[in-house]
Scaffold this motif. Structure first.
Motif, PDB file in Angstrom:
ATOM      1  N   HIS A 182       2.621   7.041 -14.423  1.00 44.65           N
ATOM      2  CA  HIS A 182       2.839   5.628 -14.085  1.00 44.65           C
ATOM      3  C   HIS A 182       1.683   4.834 -14.671  1.00 44.65           C
ATOM      4  O   HIS A 182       0.537   5.277 -14.638  1.00 44.65           O
ATOM      5  N   PRO A 183       1.958   3.665 -15.238  1.00 41.50           N
ATOM      6  CA  PRO A 183       0.865   2.883 -15.841  1.00 41.50           C
ATOM      7  C   PRO A 183      -0.197   2.455 -14.823  1.00 41.50           C
ATOM      8  O   PRO A 183      -1.339   2.190 -15.201  1.00 41.50           O
ATOM      9  N   TYR A 184       0.190   2.365 -13.562  1.00 44.02           N
ATOM     10  CA  TYR A 184      -0.752   1.981 -12.509  1.00 44.02           C
ATOM     11  C   TYR A 184      -0.981   3.145 -11.554  1.00 44.02           C
ATOM     12  O   TYR A 184      -1.097   2.959 -10.338  1.00 44.02           O
ATOM     13  N   LYS A 185      -1.053   4.323 -12.121  1.00 41.04           N
ATOM     14  CA  LYS A 185      -1.172   5.550 -11.319  1.00 41.04           C
ATOM     15  C   LYS A 185      -2.384   5.508 -10.388  1.00 41.04           C
ATOM     16  O   LYS A 185      -2.261   5.747  -9.180  1.00 41.04           O
ATOM     17  N   PHE A 186      -3.562   5.203 -10.910  1.00 43.58           N
ATOM     18  CA  PHE A 186      -4.771   5.214 -10.101  1.00 43.58           C
ATOM     19  C   PHE A 186      -4.751   4.109  -9.044  1.00 43.58           C
ATOM     20  O   PHE A 186      -5.310   4.269  -7.955  1.00 43.58           O
ATOM     21  N   LEU A 187      -4.099   2.999  -9.369  1.00 47.44           N
ATOM     22  CA  LEU A 187      -3.970   1.922  -8.394  1.00 47.44           C
ATOM     23  C   LEU A 187      -3.056   2.337  -7.244  1.00 47.44           C
ATOM     24  O   LEU A 187      -3.313   2.010  -6.069  1.00 47.44           O
ATOM     25  N   LEU A 188      -1.999   3.073  -7.566  1.00 41.79           N
ATOM     26  CA  LEU A 188      -1.077   3.539  -6.528  1.00 41.79           C
ATOM     27  C   LEU A 188      -1.700   4.614  -5.645  1.00 41.79           C
ATOM     28  O   LEU A 188      -1.253   4.820  -4.505  1.00 41.79           O
ATOM     29  N   LEU A 189      -2.706   5.312  -6.156  1.00 39.75           N
ATOM     30  CA  LEU A 189      -3.394   6.320  -5.346  1.00 39.75           C
ATOM     31  C   LEU A 189      -4.445   5.700  -4.428  1.00 39.75           C
ATOM     32  O   LEU A 189      -4.877   6.342  -3.455  1.00 39.75           O
ATOM     33  N   PHE A 190      -4.838   4.466  -4.707  1.00 41.44           N
ATOM     34  CA  PHE A 190      -5.909   3.843  -3.939  1.00 41.44           C
ATOM     35  C   PHE A 190      -5.586   3.663  -2.453  1.00 41.44           C
ATOM     36  O   PHE A 190      -6.484   3.757  -1.609  1.00 41.44           O
ATOM     37  N   PRO A 191      -4.319   3.374  -2.076  1.00 37.60           N
ATOM     38  CA  PRO A 191      -4.026   3.253  -0.638  1.00 37.60           C
ATOM     39  C   PRO A 191      -4.403   4.484   0.178  1.00 37.60           C
ATOM     40  O   PRO A 191      -4.663   4.358   1.382  1.00 37.60           O
ATOM     41  N   TYR A 192      -4.460   5.669  -0.442  1.00 38.46           N
ATOM     42  CA  TYR A 192      -4.903   6.849   0.310  1.00 38.46           C
ATOM     43  C   TYR A 192      -6.362   6.692   0.738  1.00 38.46           C
ATOM     44  O   TYR A 192      -6.767   7.187   1.794  1.00 38.46           O
ATOM     45  N   CYS A 193      -7.134   6.011  -0.083  1.00 37.26           N
ATOM     46  CA  CYS A 193      -8.519   5.700   0.276  1.00 37.26           C
ATOM     47  C   CYS A 193      -8.555   4.827   1.524  1.00 37.26           C
ATOM     48  O   CYS A 193      -9.324   5.076   2.459  1.00 37.26           O
ATOM     49  N   ILE A 194      -7.693   3.802   1.550  1.00 37.16           N
ATOM     50  CA  ILE A 194      -7.638   2.895   2.701  1.00 37.16           C
ATOM     51  C   ILE A 194      -7.139   3.626   3.940  1.00 37.16           C
ATOM     52  O   ILE A 194      -7.671   3.465   5.048  1.00 37.16           O
ATOM     53  N   ILE A 195      -6.124   4.475   3.763  1.00 39.57           N
ATOM     54  CA  ILE A 195      -5.526   5.198   4.892  1.00 39.57           C
ATOM     55  C   ILE A 195      -6.549   6.084   5.585  1.00 39.57           C
ATOM     56  O   ILE A 195      -6.726   6.027   6.811  1.00 39.57           O
ATOM     57  N   PHE A 196      -7.239   6.908   4.805  1.00 38.30           N
ATOM     58  CA  PHE A 196      -8.196   7.829   5.422  1.00 38.30           C
ATOM     59  C   PHE A 196      -9.458   7.099   5.891  1.00 38.30           C
ATOM     60  O   PHE A 196     -10.096   7.528   6.851  1.00 38.30           O
ATOM     61  N   GLY A 197      -9.801   6.010   5.225  1.00 40.44           N
ATOM     62  CA  GLY A 197     -10.918   5.203   5.702  1.00 40.44           C
ATOM     63  C   GLY A 197     -10.619   4.586   7.058  1.00 40.44           C
ATOM     64  O   GLY A 197     -11.475   4.576   7.952  1.00 40.44           O
ATOM     65  N   ILE A 198      -9.385   4.094   7.245  1.00 38.80           N
ATOM     66  CA  ILE A 198      -8.982   3.518   8.528  1.00 38.80           C
ATOM     67  C   ILE A 198      -8.938   4.593   9.610  1.00 38.80           C
ATOM     68  O   ILE A 198      -9.403   4.374  10.744  1.00 38.80           O
ATOM     69  N   ALA A 199      -8.384   5.765   9.286  1.00 32.78           N
ATOM     70  CA  ALA A 199      -8.332   6.865  10.255  1.00 32.78           C
ATOM     71  C   ALA A 199      -9.735   7.279  10.675  1.00 32.78           C
ATOM     72  O   ALA A 199     -10.001   7.530  11.863  1.00 32.78           O
ATOM     73  N   PHE A 200     -10.634   7.336   9.716  1.00 33.65           N
ATOM     74  CA  PHE A 200     -12.026   7.700   9.998  1.00 33.65           C
ATOM     75  C   PHE A 200     -12.676   6.630  10.870  1.00 33.65           C
ATOM     76  O   PHE A 200     -13.412   6.949  11.822  1.00 33.65           O
ATOM     77  N   PHE A 201     -12.402   5.370  10.573  1.00 34.74           N
ATOM     78  CA  PHE A 201     -12.985   4.265  11.341  1.00 34.74           C
ATOM     79  C   PHE A 201     -12.513   4.295  12.790  1.00 34.74           C
ATOM     80  O   PHE A 201     -13.311   4.146  13.726  1.00 34.74           O
TER      81      PHE A 201
END
Length: 279
Positions: free
Chosen positions: A46-65
């Motif tokens: 996908h042309p925005y592959k790394f951008l689409l993977l970024f929400p996993y950063c937010i998800i686990f950051g929120i869970a950790f918080f």
């Protein structure tokens, strides 16, 4: 195994530390995904592959918080509790990741079997990241506290000039205790009772008084006499040595045969004052 689980581990207490550690955990997950690209991620085009993977950063950051915010209220913490917290984070993160992946990336129907695979993926990513986090944070805090304690201990005076004869008066029910500030050492709390440690003719004395620690602090707290732990009040001018570990610090008074812990929440008020005594 049980002794390892019961080993004390420093929990996050300040809101700033919770925010920083949550950001670090989320970014670590994201870096793991884009660097190693596990679980077929390398085949995802996908042309925005790394951008689409970024929400996993937010998800686990929120869970950790959320997990750190919940556990910050506990009075004590150990390695077993920290591992349970990590499992909770991975469980919450796997649920949120599953919904994100199913609804926005793969567009597949929600299915318990598919979620099980997502949970395994979350474990595979989260466990190494969690191990690195736990060990690095423990080593970092241990080194910081040990170095600070060593520097302060080297400059703590063997004796301090005699203070003015300030008298500390403790009144509780039918008990009245009057101690010279020069002779007062510490207070140890046990439920609704406090044991006062002090010197009398250069000999160690102790007295048990029915009073709460907060009640005692209201009567004797001043610039040198401070609360350093939920169970202790200490006369900082009597501290002759300091030990540091990952959990925080321990104050050593030569007159008593136990070490007085300093809770991490009290470090900002206790350690700078000990440093001032050196100057």
């Amino acid at each position: 195994m049980f002794s390892f689980a019961s080993y004390p581990y420093p929990k996050s207490e300040s809101f700033k530390e919770i925010i920083v550690s949550s950001l670090g955990a989320g970014i670590s997950v994201y870096l793991f995904l884009i660097i190693f690209q596990p679980f077929g991620t390398e085949n995802f085009q996908h042309p925005y592959k790394f951008l689409l993977l970024f929400p996993y950063c937010i998800i686990f950051g929120i869970a950790f918080f959320i997990a750190n915010l919940m556990t910050s209220r506990f009075s004590s913490w150990n390695m077993g509790a920290e591992l349970l917290k990590i499992i909770f984070i991975l469980f919450v993160g796997s649920i949120l990741s599953y919904f994100y992946n199913s609804l926005f990336l793969s567009h597949v129907e929600l299915d318990l079997g598919n979620y099980f695979y997502m949970f395994l993926y979350s474990l595979a990513v989260g466990i190494p990241v969690s191990i690195i986090y736990i060990l690095s944070r423990y080593i970092y805090l241990k080194n910081i506290h040990e170095n600070t304690a060593r520097n302060i201990s080297q400059h703590l005076p063997d004796s301090v000039p005699e203070l003015q004869q300030n008298l500390l008066k403790i009144a509780a029910q039918n008990t009245e205790l009057i101690i010279s500030e020069n002779d007062f050492l510490c207070v140890q709390s046990m439920e609704n009772y406090c044991t006062f440690y002090f010197l009398e003719n250069n000999l160690l004395k102790k007295m048990l008084v029915r009073i709460s620690l907060s009640g005692a602090l209201q009567q004797i707290g001043n610039g040198a006499v401070k609360k350093c732990h939920r169970s202790y009040i200490v006369n900082l001018t009597k501290v002759k040595n300091l030990k540091g570990n990952a959990q925080g610090y321990k104050l050593i008074l030569p007159e008593i045969d136990f070490e007085i812990p300093v809770s991490r929440s009290f470090i900002p008020s206790i350690i700078p004052q000990l440093q001032q005594q050196n100057s």
